[in-house]
Design a protein around this motif. Structure first.
Motif, short mmCIF file in Angstrom:
data_model
loop_
_atom_site.label_atom_id
_atom_site.label_comp_id
_atom_site.label_asym_id
_atom_site.label_seq_id
_atom_site.Cartn_x
_atom_site.Cartn_y
_atom_site.Cartn_z
N UNK A 31 0.88 -1.17 0.00
CA UNK A 31 0.00 0.00 0.00
C UNK A 31 0.92 1.22 0.00
N UNK A 32 1.06 1.85 -1.14
CA UNK A 32 2.02 2.94 -1.23
C UNK A 32 1.51 4.20 -0.53
N UNK A 33 2.46 4.99 -0.05
CA UNK A 33 2.10 6.23 0.64
C UNK A 33 1.14 7.05 -0.20
N UNK A 34 0.08 7.53 0.42
CA UNK A 34 -0.91 8.34 -0.28
C UNK A 34 -2.19 7.59 -0.57
N UNK A 35 -2.13 6.25 -0.59
CA UNK A 35 -3.32 5.47 -0.94
C UNK A 35 -4.44 5.75 0.07
N UNK A 36 -5.68 5.72 -0.43
CA UNK A 36 -6.82 6.04 0.43
C UNK A 36 -7.28 4.81 1.21
N UNK A 37 -7.60 5.04 2.49
CA UNK A 37 -8.20 4.00 3.33
C UNK A 37 -9.70 4.28 3.33
N UNK A 38 -10.47 3.26 3.00
CA UNK A 38 -11.91 3.43 2.84
C UNK A 38 -12.67 2.60 3.88
N UNK A 39 -13.78 3.13 4.35
CA UNK A 39 -14.69 2.36 5.20
C UNK A 39 -16.06 3.03 5.10
N UNK A 40 -17.09 2.25 5.22
CA UNK A 40 -18.45 2.77 5.14
C UNK A 40 -18.66 3.63 3.89
N UNK A 41 -18.01 3.24 2.81
CA UNK A 41 -18.22 3.93 1.55
C UNK A 41 -17.57 5.29 1.45
N UNK A 42 -16.66 5.62 2.35
CA UNK A 42 -16.01 6.94 2.25
C UNK A 42 -14.53 6.82 2.60
N UNK A 43 -13.78 7.86 2.27
CA UNK A 43 -12.36 7.88 2.62
C UNK A 43 -12.25 8.19 4.10
N UNK A 44 -11.56 7.32 4.84
CA UNK A 44 -11.40 7.58 6.28
C UNK A 44 -9.93 7.77 6.66
N UNK A 45 -9.05 7.69 5.68
CA UNK A 45 -7.65 7.86 6.02
C UNK A 45 -6.74 7.78 4.81
N UNK A 46 -5.45 8.01 5.08
CA UNK A 46 -4.43 8.00 4.03
C UNK A 46 -3.22 7.22 4.50
N UNK A 47 -2.74 6.34 3.63
CA UNK A 47 -1.55 5.55 3.95
C UNK A 47 -0.32 6.47 3.95
N UNK A 48 0.58 6.24 4.90
CA UNK A 48 1.83 7.01 4.93
C UNK A 48 3.01 6.15 4.47
N UNK A 49 3.01 4.87 4.85
CA UNK A 49 4.07 3.94 4.43
C UNK A 49 3.45 2.57 4.24
N UNK A 50 4.06 1.79 3.36
CA UNK A 50 3.61 0.41 3.19
C UNK A 50 4.77 -0.47 2.77
N UNK A 51 4.86 -1.64 3.34
CA UNK A 51 5.92 -2.57 2.93
C UNK A 51 5.59 -3.96 3.45
N UNK A 52 6.26 -4.93 2.90
CA UNK A 52 6.02 -6.31 3.30
C UNK A 52 6.95 -6.67 4.46
N UNK A 53 6.39 -7.23 5.50
CA UNK A 53 7.21 -7.67 6.65
C UNK A 53 7.62 -9.12 6.45
#
Ligand SMILES: Cc1cc2nc3c(=O)[nH]c(=O)nc-3n(C[C@H](O)[C@H](O)[C@H](O)COP(=O)(O)OP(=O)(O)OC[C@H]3O[C@@H](n4cnc5c(N)ncnc54)[C@H](O)[C@@H]3O)c2cc1C
Length: 811
Positions: free
Chosen positions: A738-760
């Motif tokens: 999930x690259x930085x900037x991607x939208x986090x969605x819930x209940x049909x709306x944007x509820x957040x923004x990804x800051x970092x993403x990587x595989x552990x």
């Protein structure tokens, strides 16, 4: 002409006019603009003046939205309506899946800023732009709000509104010199007299470095010649019944918009030219460079193939003008490094589209010390010592040649490489290092299995995935060695050093000698400004009592200016940068202690050197300062070594490590491991838009200590519960981060923004950090992340997915 004012803005193009207007909007009306000729007589008058909402991060999208809303307001101003073709729509074309992925990601990112882009297939592109062919086309990104504006009218309208609010504009008034006084105020010398002021702003377009030189500064800005032509009337456009959408083409490097009933087509040719590097004719005013269409024949061919109508129409006008570029294509908007009360808004290569927003964010910084968005992506301090004239020109040329080809994650282009290296860079290269670049420093990203190995850049996990997994495995089960060069290192001394730092940081400092601690500085609004590791070193033959301040490589100028700007006149504090003199070797893994014990005579037992200790010692015969800290979550030693001894220390560690299965690891392995630990990256996860409580840094804030910068504001903020929180999410997908900037969605709306993403790789989990609405921040909360156009299920977890009890680092 006034002889005293609060702010003098130098330069009357879009940058200066927008800044002046927005200063008045922020409540500062005793401000002036001085212009050497007439307003817009630099680059602005001949701009193609396209105004898009497209940006590659949320700050850029947000500031462009501001431009668009402002320009609409100016268009609708009955007293002085500005000609603005808003909403023609625009398409960014693509002929590779990787580019299409990029567009899907940028659409996801923009959604979080309230901006909807559409990803189109080739047929839909052609339906919306009837003049284009679909040959060699996969699709594109649609920006409904794209359009173009009259640049001269825009500047006049902004100046008019600023004047109405109390600002003054002095035309035909060249600035000839700048003098700074002891109290940090300035005298601006002009051909018509002097003006004293608190603050100066350099908004001088391609003459940026003439004015920079007046304050002893070289700005990393280079001008490039840039051409467009305007065609005669095209019957299909005349008869279309609607305006044509704009086009931007990374396949053949041109843009195109409607101009009257013809087309305006601009080119980014490979055979491009810098301009004015050896000085600019003082009479180059309202002027253009000579036409040179031969240069663009390669690009023209691509444009002809896409739009056959172009081959049947004559050229009406050709425009070739200077346009400014920086090292990374984004402008420099904010404080001028190492200067007080001096700001710049320069290096604008898309100044008409962005200028409204840049002036807005700069005025906020000048008046309030910070803008509503984190402005690091445009901060002038993001480039440091390596960004000299020659380096900047190389990067400007490269950027121009790739104008519409955005960087893929982990892509670092070839121009200006090896700008900052250490004595072991060639050794790591010989070991197979693939390098990433951090503030000019070449840092090993991972170690290639063979010389011919290369990764296919894109937004999905790539060929480096198993290699990084193996590096992580070595660190987890044996021991790894990693060079962290360019890490920002200040030595802070003086009898007031401790009290000074206590005032700067919101938490407690390591008061005992020989101890290390992590701390955060806030701005005056109580938001997180900087992060640093502080090591309390006792006096020795290497120096007096001192505190070592370590922070992200990119933070070198930013942190230095922030710290020095707060030293009181009567305080005994000295700050010396060791950033270019020292390098860190990180030794991490369960066997790290054994390796240390075999290369250093000191006692490395847990009892003698527990976690969060610091000591001076030798690695072999190389002098070193070692800290017991870990970004990987394994037992680790951060070994700081003067560059002169780095090779000796490296060979000693390498040799000793052989017996313990030592493997080299790079920055990608570090990123994978830090995400499993819940550790943050400055300017990815740590932003001035959030306070420490929102960022989950509660344990680093001590409200019961004495006063510190930002305390009053934080106290005020803490009266209401945080609206956003930084959370860790586990993402149910194994194909892409999930690259930085991607939208986090819930209940049909944007509820957040990804800051970092990587595989552990240790946990086998795809991990993301995101700022989400507080209502969705509880552990166990379910959401979806828009990753490359797909809604992928994700769940909020505890911040540390690996060794939450910290047993390994303390072992
Ligand atoms: C061919 C071309 C096409 C373009 N197309 C687009 C586009 O489609 N969309 C887009 O957004 N951007 C476009 N741009 C870029 C855009 O035009 C610039 O980013 C923008 O105009 C820069 O504005 P500025 O205010 O920074 O500089 P300028 O317009 O150059 O203004 C600087 C001002 O500072 C003044 N100055 C300099 N020295 C002094 C001094 N000593 N004392 C007082 N005043 C001084 C100058 O006289 C000048 O008026 C294009 C540029 C070119 C060349």
């Amino acid at each position: 002409m006034k002889t005293h004012t609060r702010v003098v803005v130098i330069g009357g193009g879009i940058a200066g006019c927008s800044t002046l207007y927005h200063l008045t909007q922020e409540g500062w009306t005793d401000v002036v603009l001085v212009e050497r000729n007439e307003l817009t007589s630099g680059t602005t008058w001949h701009s193609a003046a396209q105004v898009t909402n497209f940006g590659m991060n949320q700050t850029m999208v947000g500031l462009k939205t501001h431009s668009i809303n402002l320009y609409k307001d100016l268009r609708d101003d009955l007293d002085y309506p500005v000609s603005y073709n808003h909403g023609d729509g625009g398409i960014r074309l693509a002929n590779t899946e990787a580019q299409m992925d990029g567009y899907r990601h940028f659409a996801s990112m923009a959604r979080g800023m309230g901006v909807e882009f559409e990803v189109l297939d080739a047929q839909e592109c052609a339906r919306r732009h009837p003049l284009i062919s679909t040959d060699n086309l996969l699709g594109g990104l649609w920006d409904a709000s794209d359009g173009d504006i009259d640049p001269a009218q825009l500047c006049q309208a902004l100046a008019r509104r600023a004047r109405k609010a109390g600002a003054e504009v002095y035309r035909n008034t060249p600035v000839t010199g700048l003098t700074q006084h002891k109290d940090d105020s300035w005298t601006v010398h002009t051909e018509h007299g002097d003006i004293t002021c608190e603050i100066v702003v350099n908004a001088c377009g391609y003459r940026v470095n003439e004015v920079g030189a007046m304050m002893g500064v070289h700005h990393p800005v280079t001008s490039m010649e840039h051409q467009y032509f305007v065609t005669e009337e095209i019957p299909a456009i005349r008869d279309a019944g609607h305006r044509m959408p704009l086009l931007r083409c990374p396949i053949s490097d041109y843009y195109c918009r409607q101009e009257k009933n013809g087309l305006l087509v601009g080119f980014y040719e490979q055979d491009c030219h810098t301009w004015g590097m050896d000085g600019i004719d003082p009479h180059f005013v309202n002027a253009l460079c000579p036409d040179d269409l031969d240069r663009i024949t390669d690009v023209l061919e691509g444009a002809f193939e896409r739009m056959p109508a172009l081959t049947e129409v004559g050229i009406h006008t050709i425009v070739n003008g200077p346009i400014t570029y920086t090292v990374d294509g984004a402008p420099l908007v904010g404080p001028i490094p190492h200067k007080r009360n001096a700001f710049c808004i320069i290096g604008l290569r898309a100044g008409l589209g962005e200028g409204g927003g840049h002036g807005w964010l700069l005025a906020q910084q000048i008046v309030h010390g910070e803008a509503c968005y984190d402005t690091w992506c445009i901060d002038p301090r993001r480039f440091t010592g390596h960004a000299n004239v020659e380096f900047t020109a190389l990067k400007a040329i490269e950027d121009y040649q790739n104008e519409f080809r955005f960087h893929f994650p982990n892509e670092h282009r070839p121009a200006g490489r090896m700008a900052k290296t250490t004595p072991i860079t060639p050794i790591l290269e010989a070991e197979g290092a693939e390098f990433t670049v951090v503030n000019g420093w070449e840092r090993a990203e991972f170690f290639k299995p063979s010389a011919g190995f290369h990764v296919t850049h894109g937004f999905h996990f790539d060929e480096s995935f198993p290699i990084v997994a193996a590096e992580v495995d070595a660190v987890q089960n044996a021991v790894g060695l990693c060079e962290v060069n360019g890490f920002n290192r200040f030595e802070i001394t003086g009898s007031d050093a401790a009290s000074f730092l206590d005032r700067m940081f919101c938490g407690r400092l390591p008061s005992k000698q020989g101890r290390v601690g992590l701390g955060y500085m806030l701005n005056t609004h109580g938001m997180v400004k900087a992060e640093a590791t502080l090591a309390n070193l006792p006096a020795s033959d290497r120096g007096p009592d001192r505190i070592w301040y370590g922070s992200a490589a990119a933070a070198e100028y930013h942190d230095m200016d922030w710290l020095t700007g707060h030293i009181g006149g009567d305080e005994d504090v000295q700050i010396k940068s060791l950033t270019n003199d020292m390098t860190i070797l990180v030794l991490a893994g369960p066997k790290a202690r054994d390796v240390m014990q075999s290369v250093s005579r000191a006692d490395w037992s847990k009892a003698a050197f527990p976690w969060l200790s610091v000591r001076e010692c030798f690695i072999g015969f190389a002098p070193a300062t070692v800290m017991g800290v870990s970004f990987s979550g394994e037992l680790a030693y951060e070994i700081h070594i003067p560059n002169a001894s780095l090779y000796a220390a490296y060979t000693a560690l390498r040799a000793a490590g052989n017996a313990h299965g030592l493997k080299l690891f790079g920055a990608l392995a570090v990123d994978s491991m830090r995400m499993e630990k819940g550790y943050l990256h400055w300017k990815a996860d740590i932003l001035t838009e959030f306070d420490p409580f929102e960022t989950g840094l509660d344990r680093f804030v001590k409200m019961d200590k004495g006063d510190f910068v930002g305390k009053a504001a934080l106290l005020e903020r803490s009266k209401t519960p945080p609206k956003k929180r930084l959370v860790t999410l586990v993402v149910n997908d194994t194909t892409a981060a999930a690259h930085g900037g991607a939208s986090v969605m819930a209940d049909g709306k944007v509820v957040g923004t990804v800051t970092s993403g990587d595989y552990g790789h240790r946990t086998g989990k795809n991990i993301a950090y995101a700022f989400v609405d507080a209502a969705y921040a509880a552990v166990g909360a379910k959401a979806e992340i828009d990753i490359l156009g797909k809604l992928v299920p994700a769940e909020v977890t505890e911040p540390a997915l690996y060794d939450a009890k910290m047993e390994k680092v303390r072992s």
